[in-house]
Design a protein around this motif. Sequence first.
Motif, PDB file in Angstrom:
ATOM      1  N   GLY A 187     -13.714 -32.653 -19.513  1.00  0.00           N
ATOM      2  CA  GLY A 187     -14.738 -31.616 -19.577  1.00  0.00           C
ATOM      3  C   GLY A 187     -14.478 -30.479 -18.611  1.00  0.00           C
ATOM      4  O   GLY A 187     -14.559 -29.302 -18.969  1.00  0.00           O
ATOM      5  N   PHE A 188     -14.161 -30.823 -17.360  1.00  0.00           N
ATOM      6  CA  PHE A 188     -13.920 -29.777 -16.366  1.00  0.00           C
ATOM      7  C   PHE A 188     -12.588 -29.070 -16.598  1.00  0.00           C
ATOM      8  O   PHE A 188     -12.405 -27.930 -16.172  1.00  0.00           O
ATOM      9  N   SER A 189     -11.653 -29.747 -17.266  1.00  0.00           N
ATOM     10  CA  SER A 189     -10.418 -29.060 -17.664  1.00  0.00           C
ATOM     11  C   SER A 189     -10.738 -27.945 -18.649  1.00  0.00           C
ATOM     12  O   SER A 189     -10.148 -26.855 -18.592  1.00  0.00           O
ATOM     13  N   SER A 190     -11.675 -28.224 -19.548  1.00  0.00           N
ATOM     14  CA  SER A 190     -12.068 -27.178 -20.497  1.00  0.00           C
ATOM     15  C   SER A 190     -12.722 -26.014 -19.770  1.00  0.00           C
ATOM     16  O   SER A 190     -12.553 -24.851 -20.147  1.00  0.00           O
ATOM     17  N   GLY A 191     -13.483 -26.335 -18.693  1.00  0.00           N
ATOM     18  CA  GLY A 191     -14.106 -25.268 -17.922  1.00  0.00           C
ATOM     19  C   GLY A 191     -13.113 -24.492 -17.083  1.00  0.00           C
ATOM     20  O   GLY A 191     -13.321 -23.317 -16.779  1.00  0.00           O
ATOM     21  N   ALA A 192     -12.016 -25.152 -16.681  1.00  0.00           N
ATOM     22  CA  ALA A 192     -11.009 -24.474 -15.855  1.00  0.00           C
ATOM     23  C   ALA A 192     -10.161 -23.516 -16.667  1.00  0.00           C
ATOM     24  O   ALA A 192      -9.483 -22.657 -16.105  1.00  0.00           O
ATOM     25  N   SER A 193     -10.183 -23.678 -17.970  1.00  0.00           N
ATOM     26  CA  SER A 193      -9.401 -22.791 -18.824  1.00  0.00           C
ATOM     27  C   SER A 193     -10.270 -21.640 -19.317  1.00  0.00           C
ATOM     28  O   SER A 193     -11.374 -21.851 -19.802  1.00  0.00           O
ATOM     29  N   GLY A 194      -9.763 -20.430 -19.199  1.00  0.00           N
ATOM     30  CA  GLY A 194     -10.492 -19.270 -19.698  1.00  0.00           C
ATOM     31  C   GLY A 194      -9.902 -18.722 -20.981  1.00  0.00           C
ATOM     32  O   GLY A 194     -10.154 -17.572 -21.341  1.00  0.00           O
ATOM     33  N   LYS A 195      -9.130 -19.556 -21.694  1.00  0.00           N
ATOM     34  CA  LYS A 195      -8.401 -19.079 -22.868  1.00  0.00           C
ATOM     35  C   LYS A 195      -8.944 -19.621 -24.191  1.00  0.00           C
ATOM     36  O   LYS A 195      -8.324 -19.434 -25.233  1.00  0.00           O
ATOM     37  N   TRP A 196     -10.074 -20.321 -24.145  1.00  0.00           N
ATOM     38  CA  TRP A 196     -10.623 -20.863 -25.390  1.00  0.00           C
ATOM     39  C   TRP A 196     -10.888 -19.750 -26.406  1.00  0.00           C
ATOM     40  O   TRP A 196     -10.650 -19.929 -27.607  1.00  0.00           O
ATOM     41  N   HIS A 197     -11.393 -18.617 -25.922  1.00  0.00           N
ATOM     42  CA  HIS A 197     -11.716 -17.524 -26.836  1.00  0.00           C
ATOM     43  C   HIS A 197     -10.454 -16.926 -27.456  1.00  0.00           C
ATOM     44  O   HIS A 197     -10.520 -16.307 -28.530  1.00  0.00           O
ATOM     45  N   GLU A 198      -9.292 -17.100 -26.792  1.00  0.00           N
ATOM     46  CA  GLU A 198      -8.031 -16.620 -27.364  1.00  0.00           C
ATOM     47  C   GLU A 198      -7.506 -17.598 -28.409  1.00  0.00           C
ATOM     48  O   GLU A 198      -6.919 -17.186 -29.406  1.00  0.00           O
ATOM     49  N   TRP A 199      -7.718 -18.877 -28.191  1.00  0.00           N
ATOM     50  CA  TRP A 199      -7.261 -19.885 -29.147  1.00  0.00           C
ATOM     51  C   TRP A 199      -8.155 -19.936 -30.378  1.00  0.00           C
ATOM     52  O   TRP A 199      -7.706 -20.268 -31.463  1.00  0.00           O
ATOM     53  N   PHE A 200      -9.435 -19.590 -30.197  1.00  0.00           N
ATOM     54  CA  PHE A 200     -10.392 -19.593 -31.311  1.00  0.00           C
ATOM     55  C   PHE A 200     -11.103 -18.246 -31.364  1.00  0.00           C
ATOM     56  O   PHE A 200     -12.305 -18.146 -31.105  1.00  0.00           O
ATOM     57  N   PRO A 201     -10.370 -17.168 -31.698  1.00  0.00           N
ATOM     58  CA  PRO A 201     -10.967 -15.822 -31.650  1.00  0.00           C
ATOM     59  C   PRO A 201     -12.096 -15.624 -32.642  1.00  0.00           C
ATOM     60  O   PRO A 201     -12.932 -14.729 -32.450  1.00  0.00           O
ATOM     61  N   PHE A 202     -12.149 -16.442 -33.701  1.00  0.00           N
ATOM     62  CA  PHE A 202     -13.202 -16.282 -34.695  1.00  0.00           C
ATOM     63  C   PHE A 202     -14.583 -16.637 -34.127  1.00  0.00           C
ATOM     64  O   PHE A 202     -15.606 -16.342 -34.765  1.00  0.00           O
ATOM     65  N   LEU A 203     -14.641 -17.249 -32.945  1.00  0.00           N
ATOM     66  CA  LEU A 203     -15.922 -17.604 -32.337  1.00  0.00           C
ATOM     67  C   LEU A 203     -16.549 -16.423 -31.591  1.00  0.00           C
ATOM     68  O   LEU A 203     -17.721 -16.503 -31.203  1.00  0.00           O
ATOM     69  N   LEU A 204     -15.781 -15.361 -31.371  1.00  0.00           N
ATOM     70  CA  LEU A 204     -16.317 -14.178 -30.699  1.00  0.00           C
ATOM     71  C   LEU A 204     -17.116 -13.331 -31.677  1.00  0.00           C
ATOM     72  O   LEU A 204     -16.855 -13.320 -32.879  1.00  0.00           O
ATOM     73  N   SER A 205     -18.107 -12.615 -31.147  1.00  0.00           N
ATOM     74  CA  SER A 205     -18.934 -11.733 -31.975  1.00  0.00           C
ATOM     75  C   SER A 205     -19.519 -10.639 -31.084  1.00  0.00           C
ATOM     76  O   SER A 205     -19.268 -10.601 -29.876  1.00  0.00           O
ATOM     77  N   ARG A 206     -20.323  -9.760 -31.668  1.00  0.00           N
ATOM     78  CA  ARG A 206     -20.953  -8.703 -30.871  1.00  0.00           C
ATOM     79  C   ARG A 206     -21.896  -9.297 -29.827  1.00  0.00           C
ATOM     80  O   ARG A 206     -22.081  -8.723 -28.752  1.00  0.00           O
ATOM     81  N   ALA A 207     -22.493 -10.425 -30.121  1.00  0.00           N
ATOM     82  CA  ALA A 207     -23.435 -11.055 -29.194  1.00  0.00           C
ATOM     83  C   ALA A 207     -22.762 -12.058 -28.272  1.00  0.00           C
ATOM     84  O   ALA A 207     -23.352 -12.495 -27.280  1.00  0.00           O
ATOM     85  N   CYS A 208     -21.527 -12.431 -28.593  1.00  0.00           N
ATOM     86  CA  CYS A 208     -20.866 -13.520 -27.867  1.00  0.00           C
ATOM     87  C   CYS A 208     -19.487 -13.057 -27.394  1.00  0.00           C
ATOM     88  O   CYS A 208     -18.555 -12.952 -28.196  1.00  0.00           O
ATOM     89  N   CYS A 209     -19.386 -12.798 -26.085  1.00  0.00           N
ATOM     90  CA  CYS A 209     -18.114 -12.356 -25.505  1.00  0.00           C
ATOM     91  C   CYS A 209     -17.314 -13.544 -24.981  1.00  0.00           C
ATOM     92  O   CYS A 209     -17.520 -14.670 -25.407  1.00  0.00           O
ATOM     93  N   GLU A 210     -16.436 -13.295 -24.042  1.00  0.00           N
ATOM     94  CA  GLU A 210     -15.464 -14.310 -23.624  1.00  0.00           C
ATOM     95  C   GLU A 210     -16.123 -15.578 -23.089  1.00  0.00           C
ATOM     96  O   GLU A 210     -15.782 -16.683 -23.503  1.00  0.00           O
ATOM     97  N   ALA A 211     -17.052 -15.430 -22.132  1.00  0.00           N
ATOM     98  CA  ALA A 211     -17.678 -16.616 -21.530  1.00  0.00           C
ATOM     99  C   ALA A 211     -18.407 -17.436 -22.584  1.00  0.00           C
ATOM    100  O   ALA A 211     -18.330 -18.677 -22.602  1.00  0.00           O
ATOM    101  N   CYS A 212     -19.101 -16.751 -23.478  1.00  0.00           N
ATOM    102  CA  CYS A 212     -19.826 -17.425 -24.555  1.00  0.00           C
ATOM    103  C   CYS A 212     -18.855 -18.092 -25.527  1.00  0.00           C
ATOM    104  O   CYS A 212     -19.080 -19.229 -25.973  1.00  0.00           O
ATOM    105  N   GLY A 213     -17.759 -17.396 -25.870  1.00  0.00           N
ATOM    106  CA  GLY A 213     -16.765 -17.971 -26.772  1.00  0.00           C
ATOM    107  C   GLY A 213     -16.109 -19.211 -26.188  1.00  0.00           C
ATOM    108  O   GLY A 213     -15.843 -20.189 -26.900  1.00  0.00           O
ATOM    109  N   ASN A 214     -15.836 -19.177 -24.874  1.00  0.00           N
ATOM    110  CA  ASN A 214     -15.278 -20.357 -24.217  1.00  0.00           C
ATOM    111  C   ASN A 214     -16.226 -21.545 -24.314  1.00  0.00           C
ATOM    112  O   ASN A 214     -15.810 -22.691 -24.557  1.00  0.00           O
TER     113      ASN A 214
END
Length: 514
Positions: A148-175
């Motif tokens: 779980g904390f490994s997932s928090g240590a990575s800030g690249k989730w939004h790059e691996w799953f870019p379709f999760l980003l939106s106008r309301a959801c930026c990088e922190a939200c996408g992660n």
Amino acid sequence: MAFISVMDLTLGIGHAFSSFIWLCGPITGLVVQPCVGIWSDKCTSKYGRRRPFILAGSLLISVSVILIGFSADIGYHLGDTKEHCSTFKGTRTKAAFIFIIGFWLLDLANNTVQGPARALLADLAGPDQRNTANAVFCSWMAVGNILGFSSGASGKWHEWFPFLLSRACCEACGNLKAAFLIAVLFLTLCTLVTIYFADEVPLTLNEAHRLSDSAPLLDDVQQNGLESSRLKPDIAVDSANGRSDINLKHANSKVEDDQNHGFNDGPGAVLVNLLTSLRHLPPAMHSVLIVMALSWLSWFPFFLFDTDWMGREVYHGDPKGSTSEIKAYDQGVREGAFGLLLNSVILGISSFLIEPMCQRMGAKLVWALSNFIVFACMAGTAIISLISVKEYSQGIEHVIGGSATIKNASLVVFALLGFPLAITYSVPFSVTAQLTADSGGGQGLAIGVLNLAIVVPQMIVSLGAGPWDALFGGGNIPAFVLASFAALAAGVIAIRRLPNLSSSSFTSSGFHFG
């Protein structure tokens, strides 16, 4: 744990108010966990006593984390601002409301799963295996924390799953979205393994009726119902048609039990029994409850503000500041998650050292030692922050960056706290099991009484941490300083008031894991 405090700040929930959101934990812990513990003790489902609750709670966890992860998008469609999340700095009211609902549901679901999961392992482990089971449980929890904390240590989730980003959801939200979706997959796998391989023997109706909801602490062992493991089934099952032939005396037994014991397992009755139990505890248990309460008064500020402290006081970022301040804050949060990963590694290793230490030193000294370590670490957070203030004349809230020495020292504090955390998660429950071993009955109420010493401090911190910090400029240092004094008091009282338990008694103690 790595993303939640960051997410509520991203939605515009103020720092002083964010601690109130965590109030759901102690409230649901106070009401839900004891009720679920007692209900699962008496559950007569053909699938077993614990597994139905584990399945239901796991499903609710999945729903709640999806609500949390997609709260910004749901709020957007319900009428929140249409401005892009990268430029909007205000509060998104509807998204925050959805987030809070999801977070409260998550805590409710966690409490529904955790109690029966611990009790299930205790049921499956024999008396000679319960301490080994304790260590195994701690180690698997550490594995989950590391992931779980490994997932928090990575800030690249939004790059691996870019379709999760939106106008309301930026990088922190996408992660957060991506990490939660992966977590749901892990949870599904673990739940299926548990349900399939943990083969329970269903509890018969007669056994359930004989387990009093006020055992194990209110009455003598002769007056209490016997443990299900020592009861003989009185129900004959017709294997041809799957029907159960129940003797009439079992129905009469239920009526007699209801009349004699005032049988009621509702939330109100459970809370009354918990409070009444405080008057009938063994004398040494009162000292255990005091030390437990002070211990959690020192731990909860760390759980509440750990990554936020890294982002603000160590990396000098601000989630609502300029672009550079936001970037520094996000980097600090990721480093905080990495620190929690180190914490989990130490916790997993330490879980196998606790029993030998208790056998050599005694549970009393081991528990006291853990509180003194927490005192030193919490005081260390204040010292680290004060050094940061001295180095940067503009103040810790408004300066970008920070020295490498301060950052490394912060990670060391995170890692060191893994050792006392492993002790806090096991020794108090083993001590409680030993002190109440002669009282008989099921596990539900015994854990419920000890749970009071956990949830009450959490309520105090949830209600007071935000306003307390706001009095000193809105940082996290005041809460950590208060936590250090609570840990010191817990260590002193542990040495002076806790009973001396023999090494052999620790070896034979029941399995209770917090």
